[in-house]
Enzyme design. Structure first.
Site, PDB file in Angstrom:
ATOM      1  N   GLY A 123       0.837  -1.192   0.000  1.00  0.00           N
ATOM      2  CA  GLY A 123       0.000   0.000   0.000  1.00  0.00           C
ATOM      3  C   GLY A 123       0.871   1.241   0.000  1.00  0.00           C
ATOM      4  O   GLY A 123       2.025   1.199   0.449  1.00  0.00           O
ATOM      5  N   GLN A 163       2.807   9.987   1.307  1.00  0.00           N
ATOM      6  CA  GLN A 163       4.107   9.300   1.291  1.00  0.00           C
ATOM      7  C   GLN A 163       4.935   9.660   0.056  1.00  0.00           C
ATOM      8  O   GLN A 163       6.133   9.373   0.021  1.00  0.00           O
ATOM      9  CB  GLN A 163       3.924   7.783   1.360  1.00  0.00           C
ATOM     10  CG  GLN A 163       3.343   7.305   2.689  1.00  0.00           C
ATOM     11  CD  GLN A 163       3.217   5.806   2.714  1.00  0.00           C
ATOM     12  OE1 GLN A 163       2.218   5.263   2.262  1.00  0.00           O
ATOM     13  NE2 GLN A 163       4.232   5.124   3.204  1.00  0.00           N
ATOM     14  N   CYS A 179       5.908  -0.217   7.114  1.00  0.00           N
ATOM     15  CA  CYS A 179       5.509   0.957   6.334  1.00  0.00           C
ATOM     16  C   CYS A 179       6.689   1.392   5.479  1.00  0.00           C
ATOM     17  O   CYS A 179       7.818   1.418   5.970  1.00  0.00           O
ATOM     18  CB  CYS A 179       5.090   2.082   7.279  1.00  0.00           C
ATOM     19  SG  CYS A 179       4.583   3.587   6.427  1.00  0.00           S
ATOM     20  N   LEU A 180       6.410   1.731   4.231  1.00  0.00           N
ATOM     21  CA  LEU A 180       7.484   2.161   3.336  1.00  0.00           C
ATOM     22  C   LEU A 180       8.102   3.487   3.780  1.00  0.00           C
ATOM     23  O   LEU A 180       9.172   3.857   3.310  1.00  0.00           O
ATOM     24  CB  LEU A 180       6.966   2.270   1.897  1.00  0.00           C
ATOM     25  CG  LEU A 180       6.536   0.946   1.252  1.00  0.00           C
ATOM     26  CD1 LEU A 180       5.974   1.191  -0.144  1.00  0.00           C
ATOM     27  CD2 LEU A 180       7.692  -0.046   1.193  1.00  0.00           C
ATOM     28  N   HIS A 224      -4.477   1.044   7.612  1.00  0.00           N
ATOM     29  CA  HIS A 224      -3.129   1.639   7.669  1.00  0.00           C
ATOM     30  C   HIS A 224      -3.031   2.801   6.675  1.00  0.00           C
ATOM     31  O   HIS A 224      -2.570   3.893   7.034  1.00  0.00           O
ATOM     32  CB  HIS A 224      -2.103   0.542   7.353  1.00  0.00           C
ATOM     33  CG  HIS A 224      -0.680   1.013   7.271  1.00  0.00           C
ATOM     34  ND1 HIS A 224       0.312   0.540   8.098  1.00  0.00           N
ATOM     35  CD2 HIS A 224      -0.064   1.906   6.437  1.00  0.00           C
ATOM     36  CE1 HIS A 224       1.458   1.132   7.790  1.00  0.00           C
ATOM     37  NE2 HIS A 224       1.257   1.958   6.781  1.00  0.00           N
ATOM     38  N   GLU A 225      -3.494   2.566   5.441  1.00  0.00           N
ATOM     39  CA  GLU A 225      -3.390   3.609   4.414  1.00  0.00           C
ATOM     40  C   GLU A 225      -4.322   4.778   4.725  1.00  0.00           C
ATOM     41  O   GLU A 225      -3.958   5.934   4.520  1.00  0.00           O
ATOM     42  CB  GLU A 225      -3.679   3.038   3.023  1.00  0.00           C
ATOM     43  CG  GLU A 225      -2.741   1.912   2.584  1.00  0.00           C
ATOM     44  CD  GLU A 225      -1.266   2.229   2.751  1.00  0.00           C
ATOM     45  OE1 GLU A 225      -0.860   3.397   2.624  1.00  0.00           O
ATOM     46  OE2 GLU A 225      -0.502   1.286   3.034  1.00  0.00           O
ATOM     47  N   HIS A 272      -2.797   7.195   7.129  1.00  0.00           N
ATOM     48  CA  HIS A 272      -1.800   8.107   6.545  1.00  0.00           C
ATOM     49  C   HIS A 272      -2.445   9.438   6.130  1.00  0.00           C
ATOM     50  O   HIS A 272      -1.803  10.483   6.189  1.00  0.00           O
ATOM     51  CB  HIS A 272      -1.167   7.472   5.292  1.00  0.00           C
ATOM     52  CG  HIS A 272       0.039   6.622   5.562  1.00  0.00           C
ATOM     53  ND1 HIS A 272       1.191   7.114   6.126  1.00  0.00           N
ATOM     54  CD2 HIS A 272       0.281   5.309   5.314  1.00  0.00           C
ATOM     55  CE1 HIS A 272       2.093   6.134   6.213  1.00  0.00           C
ATOM     56  NE2 HIS A 272       1.565   5.034   5.740  1.00  0.00           N
TER      57      HIS A 272
HETATM   58 NI    NI Z   1       2.506   3.199   5.650  1.00  0.00          NI
END
Ligand code: NI
Length: 162
Positions: free
Chosen positions: A46, A51, A89-90, A131-132, A135
């Site tokens: 995701g 991000q 998480c990226l 999670h997304e 953000h």
């Molecule tokens: Ni994330």
């Protein structure tokens, strides 16, 4: 399509509340397509717009290869249950943590074409969508995690055990 830089924790961009997308146009679709390419390149499941430095309410998610979702102005309209699971998480590279999330959610929003869509997700899929969505409100999983650990240290420790 193009790869975009992924913003890392510590950057204030990740802590801002994103604004609604007012019109789903070619510019928005280009960003979404770049986000998919960037997510896949980074082997993520995701990626949310902040991000990649875009403070708009949209994300892409691919909880398993080939099952790709675009969500614009998402809203979680139902959630039930609560289950702990592992997350990374990226934007927090090298770490993972244990986070409690709803077991099941219904989420609605617009798709890549600006058409309304609604899905009910369970388990890992629900976790990814929550999670997304977080953000978009400046929330990172590390804020909610029961523990956060260094994944690279774990790999090294595992190597030593062999
Ligand atoms: Ni994330």
């Amino acid at each position: 399509m193009a790869l975009r830089n992924i913003v890392q924790e510590g950057d204030e961009i990740l802590r801002k509340r994103c604004r609604e997308v007012e019109e789903v146009n070619e510019r928005i679709r280009t960003i979404l397509d770049d986000m998919v390419e960037t997510m896949r390149d980074a082997q993520g499941v995701g990626l949310a717009a902040p991000q990649v430095g875009i403070l708009r309410r949209m994300f892409v998610a691919e909880p398993e290869p080939g099952r790709l979702y675009y969500f614009i102005n998402p809203q979680i309209t139902m959630q039930e249950g609560r289950v702990e699971g592992e997350e990374g998480c990226l934007s927090v590279m090298g770490y993972a943590g244990t986070v409690a999330r709803p077991e099941k959610i219904t989420i609605k929003g617009l798709d890549r074409d600006g058409k309304p869509q609604e899905y009910t997700f369970e388990g890992f899929d629900a976790r990814v969508m929550c999670h997304e969505s977080d953000h978009l409100d400046g929330i990172l999983y590390v804020d909610k995690a029961r523990d956060v650990y260094d994944v690279t240290a774990q790999v090294e420790a595992a190597d030593e055990e062999v």
